[in-house]
Design an enzyme around this catalytic site. Structure first.
Site, PDB file in Angstrom:
ATOM      1  N   CYS A   9       0.809  -1.221   0.000  1.00  0.00           N
ATOM      2  CA  CYS A   9       0.000   0.000   0.000  1.00  0.00           C
ATOM      3  C   CYS A   9       0.838   1.264   0.000  1.00  0.00           C
ATOM      4  O   CYS A   9       0.316   2.361  -0.178  1.00  0.00           O
ATOM      5  CB  CYS A   9      -0.947  -0.013   1.199  1.00  0.00           C
ATOM      6  N   ASN A  69     -10.376  -0.214   0.736  1.00  0.00           N
ATOM      7  CA  ASN A  69      -8.917  -0.208   0.646  1.00  0.00           C
ATOM      8  C   ASN A  69      -8.507  -0.646  -0.756  1.00  0.00           C
ATOM      9  O   ASN A  69      -8.683  -1.808  -1.125  1.00  0.00           O
ATOM     10  CB  ASN A  69      -8.346  -1.162   1.702  1.00  0.00           C
ATOM     11  N   HIS A 128      -2.867   6.695   2.869  1.00  0.00           N
ATOM     12  CA  HIS A 128      -3.418   5.459   2.323  1.00  0.00           C
ATOM     13  C   HIS A 128      -4.741   5.170   3.029  1.00  0.00           C
ATOM     14  O   HIS A 128      -4.850   5.278   4.248  1.00  0.00           O
ATOM     15  CB  HIS A 128      -2.431   4.302   2.529  1.00  0.00           C
TER      16      HIS A 128
END
Length: 349
Positions: free
Chosen positions: A129, A306, A276
């Site tokens: 990520c 996500n 993120h």
């Protein structure tokens, strides 16, 4: 010499799945209330079966190039303008944890070909990520070391729902698909001092001791697929949720504090912190520790869930196209994820 973001784009699958729809479709023992209260997620977008990471990356890249093509007063024909802009790209850096192919070729090479960026080098970045944060610094480095390189595409693209264990309630509600891209250009403006522009500072870190906390353990050279083997569950992402939560809060807190300290500024000098988008509770906890108002952190996790390496560039494109970024704004991009990796970019917009 500065490295400036001059164009942004995103690609979001049209299929939007709410929490209640996901629970019913995948027969998950959960609810909208539980998912929202634990993660801040309300929906996610899921790619169709035939759509791969390169397909979303290509769409996002074209939109980013279309933005600079318009700025350059390119021909009225949009397709032609994008094709001409693609020919000016010298490097493609694509961050993904869900590449089109397990070994080779890189997903960046597939995008390079379909985009028609004939003069561009192309590489994938595997930093989970944090991939987009790493990718920006890598792209800036590629531009810096060569006088002939002027323009790069930095892309984050993920199809995480293809690597999700739908029997694991703790992780399957977290992920969504999407891509975001930026055009990074080397300009003659200063990177430091009066009138500074572009990427001012980058912090890149890793803690490999936590590698097992976020891992796709089946299918690589450590645990390869074997001929004739029958597997109950395809290769998927496994996560130690509590360990990752603790790591993420610490990573955001320490990295944001460090980059502010190094630059000699405070959070009041920053227009946006774009983290993120992993879990709203992580951001809230980090904001409290940093004593920074939550409103300073841009969050869109409620809509997209996500999307790993795609989450930061998707958010950037949303901010940019909504007119929420003004020239000269200071912004911090903050990533954390598999590896374990973490890092941040401080940018003058």
């Amino acid at each position: 010499m500065a490295f400036e973001i001059t164009g942004t784009g995103r690609a979001i699958p049209s299929r939007r799945v709410t929490n209640d729809e996901l629970a019913k479709e995948k027969e998950i023992d959960t609810s909208d209330e539980w998912i929202r209260s634990h993660t801040g997620i309300g929906a996610r977008h899921m790619a169709e079966e035939q759509v791969a990471a390169s397909d979303l990356a290509l769409e996002a890249a074209r939109k980013a190039l279309a933005m600079i093509a318009a700025a350059d007063a390119a021909p009225a024909d949009a397709e032609k303008a994008v094709a001409e802009a693609a020919l000016s790209v010298d490097a493609i850096v694509l961050a993904t944890a869900t590449p089109d192919f397990l070994v080779v070729p890189s997903t960046a090479c597939i995008v390079q070909d379909k985009l028609g960026a004939k003069r561009a080098c192309a590489i994938d970045v595997s930093a989970g990520c944090t991939g987009f944060v790493y990718g920006l610094e890598i792209a800036a480095g590629l531009l810096a070391v060569s006088d002939s390189r002027k323009r790069a595409l930095v892309i984050g693209s993920e199809v995480l729902t293809k690597f999700t264990d739908w029997s694991d309630r703790g992780t399957c509600v977290l992920f969504g698909d999407g891509a975001g891209a930026v055009v990074l250009e080397k300009t003659s403006l200063p990177q430091q001092g009066t009138g500074k522009r572009g990427i001012l500072r980058t912090i890149l870190k890793a803690d490999g001791s936590g590698a097992e906390h976020l891992v796709c353990s089946h299918g690589g050279s450590r645990n390869p697929l074997k001929a004739g083997e029958t597997i109950a569950i395809p290769p998927h992402i496994g996560m130690n949720g509590q360990a990752v939560y603790n790591f993420a809060v610490k990573a955001i807190t320490e990295t944001v504090a460090e980059i502010l300290s190094q630059e000699g500024i405070t959070a009041n000098d920053v227009a946006w912190i774009v983290p993120h988008q992993a879990n709203a509770r992580i951001i809230q906890a980090a904001a409290r520790r940093l004593k920074i108002p939550e409103e300073k952190f841009y969050l869109n996790i409620e809509e997209y869930a996500n999307t790993s390496a795609a989450s930061i560039p998707i958010a950037l494109d949303e901010l940019n196209r909504a007119g929420k970024l003004a020239r000269g704004d200071l912004i911090i991009l903050m990533g954390f994820g598999g590896g374990l990796t973490y890092g941040a970019n401080l940018i003058v917009w």
